[in-house]
Structures are given as C-alpha cells and as structure tokens.
Design a protein around this motif. Structure first.
Motif, short mmCIF file in Angstrom:
data_model
loop_
_atom_site.label_atom_id
_atom_site.label_comp_id
_atom_site.label_asym_id
_atom_site.label_seq_id
_atom_site.Cartn_x
_atom_site.Cartn_y
_atom_site.Cartn_z
N THR A 35 4.05 -4.68 3.84
CA THR A 35 3.31 -4.79 2.58
C THR A 35 4.21 -5.42 1.54
O THR A 35 5.42 -5.15 1.49
CB THR A 35 2.79 -3.43 2.09
N ASP A 80 -1.17 -6.73 -2.29
CA ASP A 80 -1.28 -7.65 -1.17
C ASP A 80 -2.57 -8.46 -1.25
O ASP A 80 -3.65 -7.90 -1.53
CB ASP A 80 -1.28 -6.88 0.16
N THR A 158 -3.15 -5.37 9.32
CA THR A 158 -2.80 -5.82 7.97
C THR A 158 -3.83 -6.80 7.41
O THR A 158 -3.49 -7.70 6.63
CB THR A 158 -1.42 -6.51 7.97
#
Length: 617
Positions: A35, A80, A158
């Motif tokens: 991250t 992010d 992710t």
C-alpha cells in the motif's frame, strides 16, 4: 529452547504481541509494502461511498468520503489509486488541490490530499478506467439470461484501488456505508446488508458495521433473484439458475451451524452466496455476508460444495482475523483450508475429508514442483517486496499452511488444537495478525515452552523453509485406495464398463483420472469415454481433467466440447492448466491460440493477464 530463540530473533523488531497490545479496528497495522497509503499513521475509520454504475461507458463514477483520525497532526492524507481519474477533492468541506505520484509497479498511483490537523473527513470525486482490473463488465450474451448486462468486482489482493480511492491493504480495516445507483431493471449487491429483491428506483443503500479491509469490498450488479435457504442463509443468482443453485446449496445453513460448533459464533449476521456468470476467475471469494461463487460448482449432486465450506470458513480466518500483509497470506488461506476440511469431516465423515486432504496434497506437490522445491516462494512466510501480491496467491499458502496445522493437530491432539483455534479466532476478532505475532501467540498458548513438542513439529521448517517438510502428514486413503484398485484393473486390461464405480463422488472420479498415465492410448480414451461419458460430463472438475488428458492423447472427439467448456468457463484453476497443456505441441498451440482469440473477452482481466503470458510466450 529452539522455538523461543527463533521467536525472539524474529520478533526483535516486530510489533508487540497481541496479548500486550490492543489491536482495535482503528489501530494502524504493521507496515504493508503493498500500500502507498499512510494508514499506518492516519487512522482510517469509515467510508461513505456514493457511486453510479454506467454500463454503456463501462465506468463507475461518484465519490468516496473517508472519515479518519489524525493523532500526529500530519499535513497529508495518502491513499491508493490505480487507473482512477480524480475529478476533485475536499478536506473538511474545503476544495483542496491534490496530486498523483508517478506510477509504482504493481501498486498504482499514490493520491496525496493536503489536510489540516483538525480535519476528519476527505471526499474524493472520481471515475474508474475501462481497464480497471477489479471490474468485469459482461454483455448480455455473456450471461445466462442473455438479456441484461452484469458487473462484478474482484478486489483481492490489491485491486480495490482500481474502483475505490482509499487505503488498500489487508491490515487496514474500516466500516462503510454505500449508495449505489444502477439501471432500474437490475439489482445491486455488496459485501454488506443486502436487499432481497429489486426496487423501482435503481438506487440501493448498504451498510457494513463490522470493520473490513479494502480487499473485501465487493459489488455485484445484474438481473438476479434471491431465495432463502434458512433464517440466515440464502442464494442470489440469475433467475434461470436459481432452482439449481438453491438445490445445490441446501446444506449451507447446516454448514454455518457446524462451523460455529467448531470455532465459535458466526459474527456477520447473514451468510448468502451470489452465483456469478461463468467468467468469474476464482472458485469463490469470501466477501463478508455475500460469498461470490463460480457457477462451476453447480454439479447437480452437491459434490463440489466444499468450496462453499471454504468461503464460509473465511468468516473466521481472513475476514475475522486478517493477515497483516500479503507476506502473511498463509494465516488467511492455510487456516481456512484446515477449517474447511474440519467442516466437511463433521458433515460428511472422516473418509470423505481424507479425499480432500489427498487431493490438496497433490495440488501442493504440483505447485512446489512448478515453483521449485528450493524456491523462496514455497516458504509460508513470503517475501513479496517489489513484486505483485498476486505472486503469493499459490497453493503453498493454502495447502502447506493447512498441512502445517494438521501436523500440529497430530502432535498436540484435536482437543488442544480446537481449544487453541477457538480462543485465537475469538480473542483476535476484527484484528490483524502477522506471522511473527502468530508464532509468539502459538508458542505462549499451545507450545507452552515444550521444546520436545516444538522439535517434533519443526515450526521453522514449515514457516521459514522451502518445499514440503518430510514430516508432512498424510491421511488414510480408504476410499481412494479402492479407486486406485479400479484404475489398476483398467490399465491391466479390464473393460472400463466392468469397473466398480457405483457411488463415486467427484473427488473419486478426479483422483481416478489424475493418476492415469499421460498420455493414455487413444483406444483407452475411447473406452473410458464410452463407459463414463466424460466428454459430456456437466461436472467442471472432472471435465477439466478429462480435457487435459484429451489434449495430451490427441483425443479429438473431446475437442468440440472442450472448446465449448473454454467458451463458458472463466475460472483460472481450469483455464491455466488446460491452455498450458495445449501449448505443449505445435498442433495444440494453434488450437489454443484460435480458441483464446475467440473467447478472451469472456474472461476476467485477471485471467486474461495470466493466459496472455501462456498463449503469447
């Protein structure tokens, strides 16, 4: 003692034990290298999501409002993003300038939002890209009903950052609410409290009061219907599949009760399953309250529902107690596989669960052989620095992790490991756990300084060593032993039609085929197909194995059904080995490229990424 020395060295720079440090939902986790956010310093608490799903543009647009605490008075909130267009940002109600850093491989772009010390809310207006990895947009022709489009997300590991700007790490938990606007003839569902039927407005509201990490954010939009299984379980699917899915999942309510009897209360309220269209790249995804499942488990005989037991088990391991980073992924999947098999043993008997253990051992062997027995990627504790978190999502985490717990069970006894796991799940509920923290807890609560016991288990070899340790447990194979005997008869010349196969489950058929020599002679393939109609089977597990054998043997009568299978199924577990087998010969390569060229668009972006490497090498 050896374990104490190991734990002491490993934990010298690690976080405090969960016994001495309160890991509440808003306590920042151990630093996660996957991250780009600063959620280790700014405590993310809650997300208010307001989005519209645009099927014509293949885009989600709207706003994400993050509530946070800033105890250190930092001047920038970092989040992010990957491929998102950021239209505007406010902090504390003020419009503020924002910046996006240059892309970082595998991580996307960091969004930087200037904040004041007193700010507790940032709102971001944004749009997704048409190439967002998490999103699969299906045209009506790609669905079962053929009339309406469909959208679903896949955020693990992710990819939440490709459809929501936010802190995207497994150890960063938050609650959320959402307002989702969709076409009026479709229904929206999320990993939250869900509607049971379509409304007239196309606007759906969601609430998730338990803190979850971003990889468990999920959205599905389509022409779906719901049917209850019992008071707290049910199934959503396209209307044409609802009867079949409801029949297949009739035991899911019993599964939840069985799981609670093993390791404590189910804490998520309801447990529903959404059966997705065929392009879904995984077997299942454990989104809280709403498991996403592949239609390939609808076999008609409830023989593949151990997958649901697996996703249900995640309600304890993974969703309730979450791996702090993707390097600790085995704490998620290894525990879940072990729990899944305990559920299936309780429901179906030990000899049934033994088949699952053996098939899992075979999968582990194949994965270790593919990676290399000395590969660093065969450790349980991974090192994914500078790499995609996807690289760690292998059967090592699943099967080596589960077999480690089985090894512990063999040494301490079932009663002790069950008491340990019960306490582990309940004392760390809604918290994160690193490998080092787990080992300290494991030593304190279960090993209790018993050096002889530690020596027998060989924890270091399992967690910080390559390959499959030579003390890996193997289970009795009463049922597979009978399968082996029938296979041997066939290979020695007995007619396939005379084999004793009555009552075999999918697992026995899969083992029967997996252990056949490769390639079989064409006459043998013809005889098996004539007796058991493998080419026409509706069981996806058996079909996939049969088609792999057909490619290896050049058994052309199966090729038409194989292409149909590849046009309808998007699960990477099936696609990867089948296309890989085709690529082993010039004739097969031409066939693989032809088929893939036709149906690539049916597959999820994650599957496309994997298969592009195979087909174009």
């Amino acid at each position: 003692m050896r374990y104490a020395l190991l734990a002491g060295a490993l934990l010298a720079a690690a976080c405090q034990s969960p016994e001495t440090k309160d890991q509440t939902a808003d306590t920042p986790p151990a630093r996660d290298l996957h991250t780009l956010s600063n959620a280790d310093s700014i405590r993310i608490r809650h997300l208010d999501l307001d989005i519209r799903v645009d099927f014509a543009a293949h885009r989600i647009e709207g706003s994400a409002a993050w509530h946070f605490a800033n105890p250190d008075g930092l001047s920038v909130l970092r989040l992010d993003t990957d491929g998102l267009t950021i239209d505007s940002v406010t902090a504390g109600g003020r419009k503020v300038p924002h910046t996006l850093d240059s892309a970082v491989a595998f991580l996307g772009h960091r969004l930087n939002v200037p904040i004041e010390k007193s700010d507790t809310l940032v709102r971001i207006w944004y749009k997704t890209a048409t190439t967002a990895t998490a999103l699969q947009w299906l045209e009506p022709a790609q669905t079962l009903g053929k009339k309406q489009p469909f959208l679903y997300t896949q955020s693990e590991p992710t990819y939440a950052r490709t459809w929501i700007p936010g802190p995207d790490g497994p150890g960063i938990r938050f609650t959320y609410t959402a307002r989702v606007t969709v076409p009026k003839d479709l229904m929206a569902l999320m990993s939250a409290e869900n509607p049971r039927q379509k409304n007239d407005s196309g606007v759906y509201h969601f609430r998730m009061d338990q803190p979850v990490p971003a990889y468990l954010m999920a959205l599905g939009v389509g022409d779906v219907a719901y049917r209850a299984i019992d008071g707290r379980t049910g199934v959503y699917t396209e209307p044409a599949m609802l009867d079949r899915a409801h029949y297949e999942f009739a035991e899911v309510g019993k599964m939840v009760t069985t799981a609670e009897g093993l390791y404590g209360p189910y804490r998520w309220g309801v447990y529903d399953v959404l059966v997705l269209p065929p392009g879904f790249p995984l077997g299942g995804m454990e989104n809280p309250r709403l498991t996403f499942a592949t239609p390939t488990i609808i076999a008609g005989d409830r023989s593949l529902v151990s997958l649901i037991a697996h996703e249900l088990a995640h309600s304890w391991s993974g969703n309730l107690v979450t791996n702090a980073t993707w390097d600790d992924f085995w704490l998620n999947e290894g525990f879940t596989v072990y729990f899944e098999r305990r559920i299936m043993e309780a429901m179906m008997g030990a000899d049934y669960a033994d088949m699952l253990w053996e098939l899992g051992y075979q999968d582990m062997q194949e994965t270790v052989n593919d990676l290399g027995k000395d590969s660093r990627d065969t450790w349980l504790k991974l090192d994914l620095k500078g790499r995609s978190a996807e690289d760690g999502l292998t059967d090592v985490a699943y099967e080596k992790g589960a077999h480690f717990l089985r090894r512990v069970e063999e040494e301490v006894g079932r009663q002790k490991i069950d008491s340990f796991l019960y306490k582990y799940f309940n004392s760390h509920a809604f918290k994160t756990m690193s490998t080092e923290q787990f080992l300290e807890y494991f030593n304190a609560e279960l090993m209790k300084g018993d050096t002889a016991l530690v020596s027998k288990i060989r924890v270091k070899d399992w967690v910080y060593g390559p390959g499959i340790p030579d003390n890996c447990p193997r289970v009795p194979q009463a049922r597979f032993g009978k399968v082996d005997a029938e296979r041997e008869k066939f290979l020695k010349g007995d007619a396939a039609g005379g084999l004793q196969t009555k009552g075999w489950t999918s697992h026995e058929w899969l083992h029967f085929l997996r252990k056949m020599p490769k390639p079989l002679q064409l006459a043998q393939m013809q005889q098996l197909d004539g007796a058991f109609r493998f080419t026409q089977t509706g069981n996806s597990e058996v079909a996939n194995q049969w088609f792999i054998m057909s490619v290896a043997a050049g058994y052309k009568p199966a090729f038409g059904n194989m292409e149909k299978f590849l046009s309808e199924v998007g699960r990477r577990k099936f696609l990867t080995p089948l296309y890989s087998e085709m690529m082993k010969s010039p004739e097969g390569t031409a066939m693989a490229r032809s088929i893939y060229g036709k149906y690539r668009g049916n597959y999820h972006p994650l599957a496309q990424e994997t298969l592009d490497k195979i087909i174009k090498k």
